[in-house]
Structures are given as structure tokens and as C-alpha cells.
Design an enzyme around this catalytic site. Structure first.
Site, PDB file in Angstrom:
ATOM      1  N   GLY A  24      26.839  18.763  28.382  1.00  0.00           N
ATOM      2  CA  GLY A  24      27.047  17.358  28.053  1.00  0.00           C
ATOM      3  C   GLY A  24      28.095  16.643  28.883  1.00  0.00           C
ATOM      4  O   GLY A  24      28.295  15.437  28.739  1.00  0.00           O
ATOM      5  N   GLY A  31      30.931  14.633  46.256  1.00  0.00           N
ATOM      6  CA  GLY A  31      32.379  14.798  46.274  1.00  0.00           C
ATOM      7  C   GLY A  31      32.856  15.350  47.601  1.00  0.00           C
ATOM      8  O   GLY A  31      32.114  15.417  48.587  1.00  0.00           O
ATOM      9  N   ASP A  58      36.242  19.605  45.320  1.00  0.00           N
ATOM     10  CA  ASP A  58      35.882  21.017  45.202  1.00  0.00           C
ATOM     11  C   ASP A  58      36.932  21.877  45.907  1.00  0.00           C
ATOM     12  O   ASP A  58      37.183  21.711  47.099  1.00  0.00           O
ATOM     13  CB  ASP A  58      34.502  21.265  45.823  1.00  0.00           C
ATOM     14  CG  ASP A  58      34.108  22.725  45.740  1.00  0.00           C
ATOM     15  OD1 ASP A  58      33.777  23.189  44.626  1.00  0.00           O
ATOM     16  OD2 ASP A  58      34.141  23.425  46.778  1.00  0.00           O
ATOM     17  N   TYR A  63      40.760  29.497  49.412  1.00  0.00           N
ATOM     18  CA  TYR A  63      40.915  28.581  50.556  1.00  0.00           C
ATOM     19  C   TYR A  63      42.381  28.450  50.964  1.00  0.00           C
ATOM     20  O   TYR A  63      42.676  27.988  52.070  1.00  0.00           O
ATOM     21  CB  TYR A  63      40.364  27.183  50.241  1.00  0.00           C
ATOM     22  CG  TYR A  63      38.891  27.116  49.885  1.00  0.00           C
ATOM     23  CD1 TYR A  63      38.022  28.183  50.132  1.00  0.00           C
ATOM     24  CD2 TYR A  63      38.370  25.971  49.289  1.00  0.00           C
ATOM     25  CE1 TYR A  63      36.685  28.104  49.777  1.00  0.00           C
ATOM     26  CE2 TYR A  63      37.019  25.886  48.937  1.00  0.00           C
ATOM     27  CZ  TYR A  63      36.189  26.962  49.176  1.00  0.00           C
ATOM     28  OH  TYR A  63      34.870  26.880  48.825  1.00  0.00           O
ATOM     29  N   LYS A  92      37.763  27.886  41.972  1.00  0.00           N
ATOM     30  CA  LYS A  92      36.973  29.120  41.861  1.00  0.00           C
ATOM     31  C   LYS A  92      37.841  30.362  41.721  1.00  0.00           C
ATOM     32  O   LYS A  92      38.912  30.461  42.320  1.00  0.00           O
ATOM     33  CB  LYS A  92      36.060  29.262  43.096  1.00  0.00           C
ATOM     34  CG  LYS A  92      35.217  28.034  43.362  1.00  0.00           C
ATOM     35  CD  LYS A  92      34.336  28.187  44.595  1.00  0.00           C
ATOM     36  CE  LYS A  92      33.765  26.844  45.018  1.00  0.00           C
ATOM     37  NZ  LYS A  92      34.745  26.022  45.750  1.00  0.00           N
ATOM     38  N   HIS A 125      33.513  32.749  42.163  1.00  0.00           N
ATOM     39  CA  HIS A 125      33.243  32.389  43.565  1.00  0.00           C
ATOM     40  C   HIS A 125      32.064  33.160  44.166  1.00  0.00           C
ATOM     41  O   HIS A 125      31.293  32.624  44.956  1.00  0.00           O
ATOM     42  CB  HIS A 125      34.500  32.617  44.406  1.00  0.00           C
ATOM     43  CG  HIS A 125      34.552  31.805  45.651  1.00  0.00           C
ATOM     44  ND1 HIS A 125      35.706  31.302  46.186  1.00  0.00           N
ATOM     45  CD2 HIS A 125      33.580  31.367  46.479  1.00  0.00           C
ATOM     46  CE1 HIS A 125      35.451  30.606  47.273  1.00  0.00           C
ATOM     47  NE2 HIS A 125      34.157  30.648  47.477  1.00  0.00           N
TER      48      HIS A 125
END
Length: 318
Positions: A24, A31, A58, A63, A92, A125
Site C-alpha cells: 500500500g 529516481g 537509491d 557503495y 541495501k 542486495h
């Protein structure tokens, strides 16, 4: 100036439609991706993107740039560019934290770096875990996804994550996960572009109520593999794509973004250039591809993966 910035951001953000996830929650269909965004550049890119009206960002622990992104969020909140509740942030869980007791501390570490109290969407991930080897170094090793998922579900129970999902999961693992999941994954983030359409996987995801989030939607033009002998032509240089772009008065990159959205993906192209960030955002609502355009681009499919995950020690997608 404050009102002007807010109004500009609101107008830009309003041009990005949302998809309603199976739990929902509304998620923008477009993005900013931050994978391969260099340190010293990514924070600036996020700041510019938020000012332009991007509302989906994201991220990922692996990273290595969550802290810099967090500083950009803090500045944007403090200067009134965006409110926290207007932002949809994804990060992630890395493979070294797949044990059930490791999941919550891993998210809390990401939240601290990002300067947030909760995450909108937390993704596993990839399905392959890591455990310490005899030297104490993390190495690829089996950790049951069921154990990892129990940890993920507890994050929703505790209000640390509004939604949970996965990334780089093939159909058979989604089948298995959905057989026992108390809280179903709402998203599977996968590599998806016209060279890797993955129509059967996406059709199965749709059946399960799992939204497709596409990374590398432009085929990742920066990959060095493009320069190797016999490599596929970069998607932005493919004549079919360029011809369609010329007909619409748009760039090839904009056409690829529109294609991704029109075939049902949430797309997250990466850029650190203000001009490209604007151009990418403009692709969301300034034009529509015809059915013939979409079909011609989809026909470029070669089942070609730029990221094959063979670094985990076996062919994960075989």
C-alpha cells in the site's frame, strides 16, 4: 528564495508518478541511482537532484557513500528543499550481514550514516551470503535466505523499515521466499534494459505482486566492457534508439528511461551532472513512446548482463 525553491521542487516532484507497492506504500517510478557515483561527487549530485524534484534516492551500504548522501539529506531538510516524509529512500543489506542477528545492526549502521530514523525500502542486495573464513575475512558462504528474511521482517515490526524487498533474485528464489515469508517482498531490484528485458522474470514478479526496480536502465554506458573487442554497441548509440530519440526530439538516454517506465519498471539512472540530472527527470513526463517504439526497443533484447555476479564464485544466473 525559500518559497521559490520549495515551489520549484514541488512542481518538479509532482511530475513523477508513483506506483503503489503491494503493502500500500506509494513509490516514485523514477529516481536517482548512486552506484558507481564517486566520493566527493555523490553528495553534490543528491543535493542537485533533490532541488530539481527527485524524491526517490537509491543507496546501498556496499557503495561506501551513505555518509556523504546523509550530509546532503541533512542540508536539504534544514534548508526546506524537502521534508523527510516526502522522500523515498532505498538502501541495501550487504552479504556479510545475512545472519538473522546481523540484519538490524546493519540497517542501523546505514541509518546512522544516512542521518535517518527509518528507511522506506530495505533490500537484500543479493541472495548470496558471506561468513568469516579462518583468517576472519568475509568470504562467500551459504546462509539460508529464510534466516536472513526473518531478520528483514523484524525491521518492519520495529518500524525501522516501511517496506522490505530483494535485489538480483531469480524467479526460483522468489518462488521459494514467497512460500514462507510472513511479510512478502514488495520489490525485486534487477538489472534491466533493452539488452536484458527479463520479460518472463518480470511477468512472474507481477503475478507475485512484486514491483520491478531497474538498475542500469541505460545499459550502464560507463562499463569498461563496452570497449572490449566484440562488445555490444552502447544502447545510447544503437541506431533504433537514436532514430526514435530524433523523432521525439529527445536524447537516446531519455528514450531508454521512458522505455523502462513504460515496460513497468521503477528506473534509477545514475548521474552526477546537473544537465543530465535535469534531462533524465524531463524524460519522465515530457513525452510518451508509441507502442511501436516500445516494441522496436524491446526487440533489442539479447539476454546480455553487464553484471553477472560471477565474483560470488559461481554463475548465479545460470
Amino acid at each position: 528564495e525559500y518559497m521559490g525553491t520549495s515551489l520549484l521542487s514541488f512542481m518538479a516532484a509532482a511530475t513523477v508518478p508513483s506506483v503503489t507497492l503491494s503493502n500500500g506504500i506509494a513509490m516514485p517510478v523514477f529516481g536517482l541511482g548512486t552506484w558507481k557515483a564517486a566520493a566527493g561527487e555523490v553528495g553534490k549530485a543528491v543535493s542537485i537532484a533533490l532541488r530539481l524534484g527527485y524524491r526517490l534516492i537509491d543507496c546501498a551500504w556496499i557503495y561506501g557513500n551513505e555518509e556523504e548522501i546523509g550530509a546532503a539529506f541533512k542540508e536539504a531538510f534544514e534548508t526546506g528543499v524537502v521534508r523527510r516524509e516526502e522522500l523515498f529512500v532505498v538502501t541495501k543489506l550487504w552479504s556479510a550481514s545475512h545472519r538473522e542477528h546481523q540484519v538490524e545492526p546493519a540497517l542501523r549502521d546505514s541509518l546512522t550514516k544516512l542521518g535517518l530514523d527509518y528507511i522506506d525500502l530495505y533490500l537484500v542486495h543479493n541472495p548470496i551470503g558471506m561468513l568469516p573464513d579462518e583468517d576472519g575475512e568475509d568470504d562467500w558462504a551459504p546462509v539460508p535466505i529464510s534466516e536472513c528474511w526473518r531478520g528483514m521482517e523484524s525491521l518492519v515490526d520495529k518500524g525501522l523499515a516501511r517496506a522490505i524487498g530483494v535485489s538480483n533474485f531469480p524467479a526460483v528464489l522468489l518462488y521459494d521466499l514467497c512460500a514462507y515469508a510472513r511479510i512478502k517482498p514488495v520489490v525485486n531490484q534487477i538489472e534491466r534494459h533493452p539488452y536484458l528485458v527479463q520479460s518472463k522474470l518480470v511477468a512472474y514478479m507481477t503475478k507475485l505482486g512484486i514491483t520491478c526496480m531497474a538498475y542500469s536502465p541505460l545499459g550502464n554506458p560507463s562499463f569498461t566492457s563496452h570497449d572490449s573487442e566484440g562488445a555490444l554497441t552502447r544502447l545510447i548509440d544503437v541506431p533504433v534508439v537514436k532514430d526514435i530519440a530524433a523523432r521525439h526530439g529527445k536524447s537516446a538516454g531519455q528514450v531508454l528511461i521512458r522505455w523502462g517506465i513504460q515496460v513497468g519498471s521503477v528506473v534509477i539512472p545514475k548521474s552526477v551532472s546537473e544537465a543530465r540530472l535535469k534531462e533524465n527527470l524531463d524524460a519522465v513526463s515530457s513525452f510518451v513512446l508509441t507502442d511501436d517504439d516500445v516494441a522496436a526497443i524491446t526487440a533489442l533484447d539479447k539476454n546480455h548482463r553487464y553484471l553477472n555476479f560471477e565474483f560470488v564464485g559461481f554463475a548465479m544466473f545460470a
